[in-house]
Design a protein around this motif. Structure first.
Motif, mmCIF file in Angstrom:
data_model
loop_
_atom_site.group_PDB
_atom_site.id
_atom_site.type_symbol
_atom_site.label_atom_id
_atom_site.label_comp_id
_atom_site.label_asym_id
_atom_site.label_seq_id
_atom_site.Cartn_x
_atom_site.Cartn_y
_atom_site.Cartn_z
ATOM 1 N N LEU A 1 -4.832 6.157 1.154
ATOM 2 C CA LEU A 1 -4.184 4.851 1.325
ATOM 3 C C LEU A 1 -3.191 4.914 2.483
ATOM 4 O O LEU A 1 -3.090 3.976 3.281
ATOM 5 C CB LEU A 1 -3.437 4.454 0.043
ATOM 6 N N ASN B 1 -3.130 2.842 5.985
ATOM 7 C CA ASN B 1 -1.911 2.112 6.317
ATOM 8 C C ASN B 1 -1.362 2.533 7.682
ATOM 9 O O ASN B 1 -0.940 1.705 8.492
ATOM 10 C CB ASN B 1 -0.862 2.399 5.223
ATOM 11 N N LEU C 1 0.839 -1.205 0.000
ATOM 12 C CA LEU C 1 0.000 0.000 0.000
ATOM 13 C C LEU C 1 0.874 1.256 0.000
ATOM 14 O O LEU C 1 0.561 2.248 -0.651
ATOM 15 C CB LEU C 1 -0.907 0.021 1.234
#
Lengths: 63, 727
Positions: free
Chosen positions: B449, B453, B378
């Motif tokens: 993202l 994460n 990611l």
């Protein structure tokens, strides 16, 4: 203060100030470069490696 | 020597990281909104609180002070403790700093949406918040210097020099640029006028880039890049030369934002000269960063943190080459007032600042929470999406800038402007604005993202709020031994002396520009025909400021044929002597407005045209992207404030007659009734004290004074020697 402001208000030829600034900078720059380059390598290495000697360097990110 | 046990404060680092992430999402989201507004005006939603002029400062301030600011503090609080082997000086100061900064951010967002602004780019906050910023900044500096004083290491590492320069630089800039005369809790006037205000503002604006977006990030680079690569910085010698050259030169270069504008020639030459010289120290930093990875490039392949840091340092090199090139006059005539500048700032912001922040977070969060990153895939996806989005942003805007500039200067064989209507040039580049939206959405996607994460990483690990460590107490070495120690080596362990020299280096560059511009009257020749604003025009000017009209419209005609043919006579320095603050603008999304009051000029429009245009710009031209300002017809000028405004202007040196403040309201109503009667003749019924009438009065004032001169304009230089020579 009035004396200072009178002096500033009547100042002429201001355009030479930046040329003077340029020359002052170049002089200082040459001095700093020469003196810095003359510093012993061992001393430089000791300083720059000091931040890695704290058991905190990153290995976990790098597989 | 026996070790002392102490604890690092990780909690404050975590708080600043969370603030960075949250405000970062908000800042990018607002950026996407204003990108949509520029392509599709419907996204202004017809509301005053969400119109482009008010939202744009929210975006810029959120990116600079909320996202980047919190990231700086997270990095500084983490790295300082580690480098100095000491807990931060005071937990109370740390908390006051954190919560005070968040309060400033919230106040900024609310006041900008309400139209409470000084109009000075990146310094739009009104005076009470300016004071709060100063207080919180002192708290930050106090905490930082206190930590340096109680450190357990002899030597102060290079990263901390940059932090000290940041603290001192921003303190000087903020104080000097924020000298304002308050007339109420939410309104003040800059004490500087016209060209003086412009020089001070761009000395601030340019150096806010230097000391908020560059020096702290170089400090973070000097710490986090070696740590993430597990290699020492390439050259400590270079870091010394790079540091002193950069902080000295940066302060001189501000006037390159004002080339070809109504400013003395020597100030412009100063800006250009020092901007070109800035390439050397900037590239010194870039080279030092990239060569740190010499022999370790294989690690970049496997680490998202290093990838971001490498792109950041590379973008720093590109931007610091592009910036000086943009300060060359022949390049500046293209880049200024076009989207080139916007592309330039976004490469620096998204890649350099964004890259360092993301690289730092991908390094720091797993370390703080004593775990590995939740998903390296990611993180890599974030990296590639973010990098691609920067290209999707910059390339169309460079294209847009060149296209628009070529159209603006295009002439027919008969010698007329090929595109005399500004909107034609804007319509041509609107597809590029659509691409910008796509870029913003991509950057936001990557950011989200990372948020996912980061929170998964935090959830998987566990942070130790007070991390135990130990180190021997510091025994100060005392006086310098000239045989064993160079002056700089000695200064590197003397924080106060070091800071004094940093202050001197910063002060010289600012003083050389500001003092002559403010005090030496020969730098600002006056024009006898230029008169102060009437009370109604002054109220209109305040509405212009409130609505952020300066974010899209300039008031500065450069001495080029294609500008004077389009807008009228080029701007003179003496036309702005009563402008507190100056409103020259920095980007033309709409046409220049410097001569909208010049009746025989190309920019003049009558009152009815302005009324219709404010009410519904798309009804006048369906391709216009200007937001509607129909509330101008409903909102009333607060006449209670008018006398105070006149008195404030008198205090600042505007030559209204003695006692004019008492006549100001009558004067305002008299002029307003004239305009209302004029509109009535066109079938428009409007209250004379409405914002609409005040705005029309202001637009009909702009640049009109010089028209009354039958003879060529004579600029009067109030310099005694010059007068004597003339006599």
């Amino acid at each position: 203060m009035k004396l200072v402001s009178n002096l500033l208000e009547s100042m002429t030829g201001i355009h030479i100030f930046y040329v003077a600034g340029l020359l002052i900078f170049l002089t200082l720059f040459v001095v700093i470069v020469i003196r810095t380059m003359r510093r012993p390598s061992a001393e430089m290495n000791e300083i720059k490696e000091s931040i890695l000697i704290d058991n905190d360097s990153e290995e976990s990110m790098i597989s | 020597m026996e070790n002392q046990k102490f604890y690092y404060d990780n909690k404050i680092v975590k708080l600043f990281i969370l603030a960075t992430i949250i405000w970062g999402v908000v800042a990018v989201l607002v950026g996407v909104l204003i990108a949509m507004q520029l392509a599709f005006p419907a996204f202004n939603f017809g509301l005053e609180y969400t119109s482009f002029g008010r939202v744009r400062p929210i975006h810029t301030n959120a990116v600079i002070f909320a996202f980047v600011g919190n990231a700086i503090f997270a990095g500084v609080y983490y790295s300082m403790q580690k480098l100095l082997k000491a807990r931060m000086f005071s937990d109370v100061l740390s908390k006051v700093h954190f919560w005070g900064w968040q309060l400033i951010i919230v106040l900024a967002a609310v006041t900008f949406a309400l139209g409470i602004t000084t109009s000075k780019e990146y310094a739009e906050l009104e005076w009470p918040i300016d004071i709060l910023v100063a207080v919180i900044w002192v708290v930050f500096g106090w905490n930082m210097i206190g930590t340096i004083v109680k450190r357990r290491v002899q030597h102060i590492y290079a990263a901390i020099w940059w932090y000290l320069a940041t603290f001192l630089g921003i303190a000087i800039l903020h104080i000097v640029n924020s000298f304002e005369l308050p007339i109420s809790l939410f309104k003040s006037y800059s004490i500087y006028a016209g060209a003086q205000d412009a020089v001070v503002q761009w000395w601030y604006g340019h150096n806010a880039v230097a000391f908020f977006l560059t020096t702290p990030f170089l400090g973070l680079m000097y710490y986090f890049l070696p740590k993430a690569a597990n290699r020492p910085i390439y050259s400590y010698r270079l870091s010394i030369i790079h540091f002193w050259s950069l902080i000295f030169l940066y302060m001189w270069a501000g006037p390159h934002h004002l080339l070809y504008q109504a400013l003395p020639e020597w100030v412009q030459a100063l800006g250009v000269t020092f901007s070109i010289m800035l390439i050397a120290p900037s590239w010194g930093g870039m080279i030092n960063g990239l060569l740190t990875l010499r022999g370790a490039w294989d690690r970049v392949r496997d680490s998202a943190a290093l990838k971001f840091l490498v792109v950041a340092v590379t973008a720093y090199g590109l931007s610091t080459f592009e910036g000086p090139m943009m300060s060359l006059r022949n390049v500046n005539m293209i880049t200024h007032f076009t989207d080139w500048t916007i592309a330039h700032t976004h490469i620096a912001g998204m890649a350099w600042n964004g890259g360092i922040v993301f690289g730092m977070l991908y390094f720091l969060v797993p370390k703080l929470f004593r775990t590995k990153i939740y998903s390296e895939k990611l993180a890599n996806a974030h990296f590639w999406i973010a990098t691609l989005s920067i290209l999707v942003y910059a390339i169309p805007l460079y294209w847009s800038a060149v296209t628009q500039w070529l159209m603006l200067k295009e002439y027919t064989p008969e010698g007329f402007l090929a595109y005399p209507i500004f909107l034609e040039t804007l319509t041509q580049i609107l597809p590029m604005y659509t691409l910008r939206i796509i870029s913003g959405v991509m950057f936001l996607t990557g950011f989200l993202l990372m948020v996912y994460n980061m929170f998964k990483t935090m959830a998987a690990g566990e942070m130790e709020a007070n991390e135990a460590s130990e180190a021997p107490a510091l025994v100060l070495q005392g006086a310098r031994n000239p045989v064993k120690e160079t002056v700089h080596r000695w200064m590197e362990r003397r924080a106060v002396r070091f800071s004094i020299w940093v202050f001197v280096a910063l002060f010289i560059g600012g003083a050389v520009q500001i003092i002559p511009m403010v005090f030496i009257k020969s730098n600002v020749p006056t024009i006898a025909a230029v008169t102060p604003y009437t009370p109604l025009e002054l109220e209109g000017r305040d509405i212009y400021i409130k609505e952020g009209c300066y974010t899209c419209h300039s008031q500065q005609i450069r001495p080029f044929r294609w500008e004077t043919d389009r807008y009228g006579e080029y701007s003179k320095i003496g036309e702005f002597v009563y402008d507190h603050p100056y409103l020259w603008g920095s980007r033309r999304t709409g046409p220049d407005l410097a001569r909208t009051g010049y009746v025989n000029g190309p920019m003049y429009k009558n009152a009815a045209w302005h009324y219709q245009h404010f009410m519904d710009p798309q009804a006048m031209n369906e391709k216009s992207i200007m937001p509607r300002y129909d509330w101008f017809a409903r909102r009333k000028v607060n006449l209670d404030m008018t006398p105070a405004k006149i008195r404030a202007m008198q205090t600042l040196g505007v030559p209204y007659p003695e006692g004019f403040d008492e006549e100001a309201v009558d004067d305002l109503i008299w002029q307003a009734e004239q305009i209302a009667a004029d509109l009535k003749n066109s079938g428009i019924d409007i209250e004379p004290t409405s914002h609409m009438v005040a705005m029309i009065a202001y637009l009909h004032k702009l640049g009109g004074d010089i028209e009354t001169q039958a003879t060529p304009i004579i600029e009067e230089t109030p310099n005694t020697e010059n007068h004597e020579a003339g006599e």
